[in-house]
Write a protein that holds these residues in place. Structure first.
Motif, mmCIF file in Angstrom:
data_model
loop_
_atom_site.group_PDB
_atom_site.id
_atom_site.type_symbol
_atom_site.label_atom_id
_atom_site.label_comp_id
_atom_site.label_asym_id
_atom_site.label_seq_id
_atom_site.Cartn_x
_atom_site.Cartn_y
_atom_site.Cartn_z
ATOM 1 N N ASP A 1 -46.476 32.608 -8.152
ATOM 2 C CA ASP A 1 -47.261 33.379 -7.180
ATOM 3 C C ASP A 1 -48.439 32.542 -6.672
ATOM 4 O O ASP A 1 -49.050 31.762 -7.420
ATOM 5 C CB ASP A 1 -47.763 34.662 -7.826
ATOM 6 C CG ASP A 1 -46.625 35.548 -8.262
ATOM 7 O OD1 ASP A 1 -45.921 36.068 -7.389
ATOM 8 O OD2 ASP A 1 -46.426 35.730 -9.506
ATOM 9 N N GLU B 1 -52.734 42.033 0.302
ATOM 10 C CA GLU B 1 -53.791 41.834 1.282
ATOM 11 C C GLU B 1 -54.060 43.171 1.971
ATOM 12 O O GLU B 1 -53.161 44.023 2.045
ATOM 13 C CB GLU B 1 -53.337 40.823 2.338
ATOM 14 C CG GLU B 1 -53.195 39.405 1.814
ATOM 15 C CD GLU B 1 -52.665 38.461 2.878
ATOM 16 O OE1 GLU B 1 -52.561 38.895 4.042
ATOM 17 O OE2 GLU B 1 -52.337 37.319 2.526
ATOM 18 N N ASP C 1 -42.893 38.626 4.540
ATOM 19 C CA ASP C 1 -42.769 38.820 3.059
ATOM 20 C C ASP C 1 -41.602 39.732 2.741
ATOM 21 O O ASP C 1 -40.811 39.487 1.824
ATOM 22 C CB ASP C 1 -44.066 39.426 2.501
ATOM 23 C CG ASP C 1 -45.258 38.480 2.634
ATOM 24 O OD1 ASP C 1 -45.000 37.288 2.884
ATOM 25 O OD2 ASP C 1 -46.406 38.945 2.466
ATOM 26 N N THR D 1 -52.516 35.688 -3.828
ATOM 27 C CA THR D 1 -51.809 36.915 -4.243
ATOM 28 C C THR D 1 -52.342 37.405 -5.577
ATOM 29 O O THR D 1 -52.627 38.599 -5.763
ATOM 30 C CB THR D 1 -50.296 36.656 -4.334
ATOM 31 O OG1 THR D 1 -49.846 36.163 -3.078
ATOM 32 C CG2 THR D 1 -49.541 37.922 -4.699
ATOM 33 N N SER E 1 -46.608 43.519 -1.377
ATOM 34 C CA SER E 1 -46.177 42.240 -1.968
ATOM 35 C C SER E 1 -47.377 41.319 -2.208
ATOM 36 O O SER E 1 -47.601 40.870 -3.327
ATOM 37 C CB SER E 1 -45.154 41.555 -1.065
ATOM 38 O OG SER E 1 -45.690 41.357 0.228
ATOM 39 N N SER E 2 -48.199 41.050 -1.164
ATOM 40 C CA SER E 2 -49.333 40.135 -1.335
ATOM 41 C C SER E 2 -50.628 40.860 -1.651
ATOM 42 O O SER E 2 -51.609 40.239 -2.031
ATOM 43 C CB SER E 2 -49.525 39.325 -0.048
ATOM 44 O OG SER E 2 -49.883 40.200 1.021
#
Length: 1183
Positions: A911, A1031, A1160, A915, A1028-1029
């Motif tokens: 990762d 953000e 992603d 992240t 997923s990230s």
């Protein structure tokens, strides 16, 4: 006792000694200076033996019969072989007086006037021992251990095998009573060795081995020259100066004379194992006698008294086999017994005994009277109060005191006399005379009654139990039976020596003769069997037989006479005979014969005797039927024959008596179906079916199941046919039956289906259930056989069976560790409770096993289950919605924590630092309250610290390290944290501006460490994160104005009203339900004329969170490409999001409504072929 001279011979010289060869065939005599060898059978002189030069005084034969020895006045001993050859000679210093062989070791003792020697074949020399006096006689004990020497000075010396003196017996007479002859008792039955001693003090004495005298000296009144025992030691012979040989008992009681001679008897011996005696005299006479011991006995019913050892009386109870011995110590001359009386005649008196009690088994006698008189009589009879003496032709009746009361004089010699009973003092006597006359005499009557007169002399008599018949055995050995009243000769039988009537049966007698026992019943032919001896009594089935000296009770089955009666159908008489004693087989034969003869009373008694309940029940039933008035003997006899197994005879009788149905039943019960068909009625189908069914039952019982099945099918008994076919696994047979059966016959068809299931033929079972129309059983069959596809197909057609299919399917999945599928199946079956329980267990297991991705997935599923339950049950709506939000939150946490866990636990990280930084920051802001199971704050803070330091967020890193100091740190990261805590202090105390998150609603830069959590510190708008990230996504959630429905809102958005100054172009893509906004041209899309943007700025800056609420005009102004909608099922409201940066494409999963950067999402879908969050499958084409 009588002595009969067998042969006699005369030698020229005095016979001093003699010896028998042990087998008794030869006799060796010492006569002058020669030995004479005789043949004992006829007195032939076989051979004289010469070897001595002077008179031979003694001779002895070895016990093994191989050699004998002789001793002479010439001082020499010669050893001879059994072939009469001299083989050895040795001498003493004086003349030889006696010799004796050891009975065991064959050692020879030779005695002279001054010494004695011991020689055996193994020794080369003779060991000699001096004697203080002249040795006159010697004898070895039975065991050969001791030698007794008799001496002229009256002393008896007992020596051991080595010649050493062990015992010395001094007689009171001393040298005035020289010991002339001694002999040890050869009996093996005596407990002690007993020595008989005869001396010239004219006395006979007995001693034990220890030297102790037994009893007193017995006076002889003559000088004894020789003494010898019989082979078994029961009698003693003594000869001497009285010129005769006297016979004594082993106790010294004189019994009589053997033979009178003309001179002194110097020697006498008994031939081994016989009653023959040889006597040698001074004048050279050799006499050979046979002693005949007559039987002295008496019998009355079951008591038999006889003489034993000449001086004792033994009374034997023939039934109980008890015996009692009465010692008289004198010669017993006559014995008589009657009821409880016993009379014994001794030489000088008669003793009368009586029983102690009246008990029939009592054997204790006591003396009642003594008659101290000497009587001479041929026969003696005792009655209750009298004794009867028979003296040739005369009978005398004496009282017990000896007074003569009556006398009868007969015409001829009395040959037989018997008491035939009667009152005490008035008994009757049956008397048979030599002239053939038979009389009856009463002891209180002087007059004799002549019963009959026959031509031949009477030998034996007996009267029948009822006094009506008389049986006589005459001197011609003929048994004659007369009727006493008519004097008629009823019958006669040859070869008889004695006769006896049965005391319990009038018509039965037995007689013996010629080695046979003859039993005669009524006038039937005689039945013979071998028997030695004389018949003296016949009581019931016992025959009392006297053989030589012993009386025995012989149990004789009365079978022969019983069968003679049966042959003549005389069942009652046969029963009486059987009662005397027959075998069980005979009883059964009698019962059967009586039953066939319809003599039910006798048959019942006989079957009772053999305890045959089966036949007794038959007789009982026949008697009951007779009482009810049935008289058809054919029918009774048919029943009897059927019981006996004579089925064809029974069937004929049934037919003859018009009861063919009974014959049919009998043959059917016996499984004799071919015969049964002959008795079927006029083709009655019911009877035919019954017959076939029974035949099938029989085939089944005898292990012919296939035949049984075919018969059952033909009889229409499908259930039994199915049962047999099923138990034997015959699927083909079951298929035939199932296809033959009509669908209306449910029960047999269902049985077929059950057996198909058991035999793994589920296809046939399904076919059968379909034929019956039993869908429930069919569903159960599919479930049991795990044929889920067919079950589901059936469930689709018939939804009422949904539960019956999906619940077991779910259970099966769970048992096979396919829990997720099981959970879905439970859910599909409407079993929400089970579905939730399975999920909860799966979630817990995933957390415990650190499978946090799985845990997130299961929590998401749980949340959706709760949503379904809230929708289905309004009562639980609030609770379930609360659970829904809780589980959604947990799913997000565990989904994020999986990356942290992987980073801290695994050696390599895949990762990006950004992240990891975003996830740890997201978790830190989310874990403000309780920390869920499995999520580690230490791991989260450690990751945050490391990534913050790496990305330049030093202030946040320092804050994370400070927080870690207050927690329990695992040893594996202890050093790393300590080092990080030190090194972070060298870094500036601020964070990189690039990392600061921006609120897309109010455009406020939020600090990295936000006390409010994951919301804007200015407008309180919650941040929306990429799944997923992690953000912060450029999305703002807005709400519909009151009164606007979801459908209307979507319709308004879809209108896409034209906007001014908008030159950019958006492209919307829809793929498998996911919505994607893609910007084709980068132009400022958010112009000042956007009503939504105006709404954001207008409501910005409040201390409390104020949601963005839009009206219809705003909705109309929005582009469908800019809006993402979470279309939650009721009771949840849809959620609306507006993208504020159209240049960045966002994708939302239509299942779990999680937001991703499109790039992603596409990458993750390529990797997993499903949504990374809810695992919704994505087709390959959708990539």
């Amino acid at each position: 006792m009588r002595a009969v001279l067998t042969w006699r011979d005369k030698a020229e010289q005095c016979i001093y000694d003699l010896a028998f060869k042990p087998d008794g065939t030869q006799l060796i005599l010492a006569a002058g200076n020669r030995l004479l060898v005789y043949d004992t059978s006829d007195g032939t002189l076989l051979q004289p033996l010469k070897g001595h030069k002077d008179t031979v005084y003694c001779v002895a034969y070895a016990k093994d019969g191989k050699r004998f020895a002789s001793g002479s006045a010439d001082k020499s001993i010669i050893i001879w072989t059994s072939k009469l050859e001299g083989i050895l000679k040795y001498t003493h210093n004086d003349s030889i007086q006696c010799v004796a062989y050891n009975p065991i070791t064959h050692q020879l003792a030779s005695c002279s006037s001054s010494d004695f020697g011991l020689w055996s074949p193994e020794q080369k020399s003779v060991s000699k021992h001096k004697s203080s006096s002249k040795i006159t006689c010697c004898s070895w004990t039975n065991d050969g251990q001791y030698l007794a020497l008799g001496m002229s000075n009256g002393v008896i010396s007992i020596r051991n095998k080595n010649g050493e003196e062990k015992v010395k017996i001094e007689r009171p007479g001393g040298s005035l009573s020289p010991i002339w002859s001694i002999c040890w008792n050869p009996s093996r039955e005596e407990h002690n060795d007993i020595l008989a001693v005869a001396d010239w003090g004219q006395k006979l004495s007995f001693y034990q081995l220890s030297g102790k005298q037994i009893g007193k000296d017995r006076p002889l009144n003559f000088d004894p020259c020789c003494i010898s025992y019989f082979t078994k030691g029961e009698y003693i012979l003594v000869g001497g100066s009285d010129k005769q040989v006297s016979l004594f008992t082993k106790d010294g009681v004189r019994l009589g004379t053997v033979g009178e001679q003309n001179s002194w008897v110097w020697t006498c011996r008994v031939k081994p194992d016989s009653n023959y005696v040889v006597v040698g005299c001074q004048d050279g006479t050799i006499s050979f006698y046979q002693l005949i011991f007559s039987t002295v006995h008496g019998l009355y019913k079951d008591r038999y008294a006889y003489r034993d050892s000449m001086t004792d009386v033994i009374v034997q109870h023939l039934i109980t086999e008890q015996k009692v011995r009465i010692k008289c110590r004198e010669l017993v001359k006559k014995i008589a017994i009657y009821k409880n009386r016993l009379a014994i005649q001794l030489p000088e008196k008669i003793l009368i005994y009586e029983l102690y009690s009246d008990d029939s088994a009592d054997m204790h006698y006591r003396v009642k009277e003594k008659i101290a008189k000497k009587f001479e009589c041929n026969l003696l009879v005792v009655c209750a109060d009298h004794i009867i003496l028979c003296q040739e032709k005369r009978l005398q009746c004496l009282s017990f005191s000896g007074v003569k009361e009556r006398e009868w004089q007969m015409e001829s010699l009395i040959r037989y006399i018997k008491v035939i009973g009667g009152p005490a003092g008035r008994e009757g006597l049956l008397v048979g005379l030599k002239n053939g006359q038979i009389l009856k005499i009463f002891v209180d009557n002087l007059f004799a009654i002549v019963l009959l007169k026959q031509a031949t002399a009477v030998r034996c008599l007996d009267m029948s139990a009822s006094r009506n018949k008389l049986a006589v055995v005459d001197e011609n050995d003929t048994c004659l039976v007369y009727d006493i009243h008519t004097k008629e000769l009823l019958f006669q039988e040859p070869n008889a020596n004695s006769v006896a009537w049965n005391t319990q049966c009038e018509d039965m007698l037995c007689f013996s003769g010629g080695g046979y026992l003859n039993i005669k019943a009524s006038t039937f032919p005689v039945h013979q069997q071998k028997l030695q001896g004389f018949v003296v009594g016949y009581n019931g089935s016992k025959i009392f037989c006297l053989h030589v000296f012993s009386m025995s009770a012989v149990e004789v089955p009365q079978s022969a006479p019983m069968y003679q009666y049966l042959d003549r159908k005389m069942f009652r008489e046969a029963y009486q005979i059987a009662c005397l004693g027959v075998t069980d087989t005979d009883w059964r034969e009698l019962a059967m014969e009586a039953l066939e003869g319809l003599e039910f009373e006798t048959a019942e008694k006989a079957f009772t005797r053999v305890q045959d309940l089966r036949y007794l029940e038959l007789i009982s039933s026949i008697e009951e039927r007779k009482k009810r008035g049935e008289t058809n003997n054919d029918l009774f006899l048919a029943d009897v024959f059927s019981y006996q197994g004579k089925f064809h005879e029974a069937a004929k009788l049934y037919k003859r008596s018009g009861h063919e149905n009974l014959a049919l039943d009998m043959y059917t019960d016996l499984c004799m179906f071919e015969y049964a068909k002959d008795f079927l009625g006029s083709g009655d189908p019911k009877e035919t079916k019954m017959l076939i069914t029974k035949q099938a039952d029989w085939a089944r019982n005898i292990n012919e199941p296939k035949a049984a099945v075919e018969m059952y099918i033909s009889a229409g008994e499908y259930t039994k046919a199915i049962e047999i076919s099923g138990s034997h696994g015959w699927v083909d047979m079951l298929i035939d039956i199932a296809r033959k059966l009509d669908k209306a016959e449910r029960e047999p068809l269902l049985m077929c289906a059950q057996y198909f299931k058991k035999l793994d033929s589920s296809g046939y079972a399904a076919e059968t259930y379909l034929k019956v129309g039993d869908l429930k059983s069919l569903v159960q069959l599919y479930v049991d056989t795990k044929r889920w596809d067919e079950a589901f197909a059936l469930g689709e057609k018939h939804p009422e069976f949904k539960d019956d299919i999906y619940v077991p399917y779910a259970q099966w999945l769970a048992e096979n560790d396919r829990f997720e599928e099981a959970q879905k199946a439970f859910h599909k079956a409407g079993r929400q409770g089970e579905a939730v329980r399975v999920l909860e267990q799966l979630t817990h297991n995933a957390v415990v096993e650190s499978r946090f991705n799985d845990a997130a997935y299961y929590y998401w599923m749980l949340s959706m289950q709760c949503l379904d339950m809230a929708q289905a049950d309004p009562a639980q709506k609030d609770v379930m919605l609360e659970k829904f939000h809780h589980f959604q939150h947990l799913a997000e946490l565990y989904h994020g924590y999986q990356t942290i866990h992987r980073y801290t636990e695994e050696p390599f990280s895949f990762d990006l630092p950004e992240t990891l930084f975003n996830i740890s920051k997201f978790l830190l802001h989310s874990l403000t309250k309780a920390t869920p199971l499995g999520i580690s704050k230490v791991n989260t803070l450690f990751t945050l610290a490391k990534q913050s330091k790496a990305l330049g967020a030093y202030k946040l890193a320092r804050h994370a390290y400070d927080k870690l100091r207050g927690l329990q740190i695992p040893a594996r990261i202890q050093k790393s944290i300590e080092l990080g805590t030190l090194t972070i202090r060298s870094k500036p105390f601020h964070d990189s501006e690039e990392l600061v998150p921006l609120c897309y609603r109010c455009s406020t830069n939020n600090p990295l460490l936000n006390n409010l959590g994951n919301v804007c510190i200015n407008c309180r708008q919650p941040f929306i994160f990429s799944a997923s990230s992690y953000e912060v996504l450029h999305l703002v959630e807005f709400y519909l104005e009151e009164g606007i429905t979801d459908e209307e809102a979507v319709a308004l958005i879809d209108l896409e009203a034209p906007r001014h100054k908008r030159e950019s172009r958006w492209q919307e893509m829809a793929s498998n339900g996911s919505q994607t906004l893609r910007l084709d041209e980068t132009v400022n899309s958010l112009g000042d004329d956007d009503p939504f943007t105006a709404k954001l700025s207008f409501e910005q800056g409040g201390s409390e969170f104020v949601p963005v609420v839009v009206n219809r005009s705003v909705l109309r102004s929005m582009s469908r490409r800019d809006v993402l909608i979470k279309r939650w099922p009721p009771p949840l409201q849809w959620q609306y999001f507006r993208s504020l940066l159209p240049d960045a494409s966002i994708t939302m999963c239509p299942s779990c409504f999680q937001m991703f950067h499109s790039e992603d999402y596409e990458l993750l879908v390529l990797q997993h072929a499903c949504c990374p969050y809810c695992r919704r499958r994505i087709d390959d084409s959708s990539s």
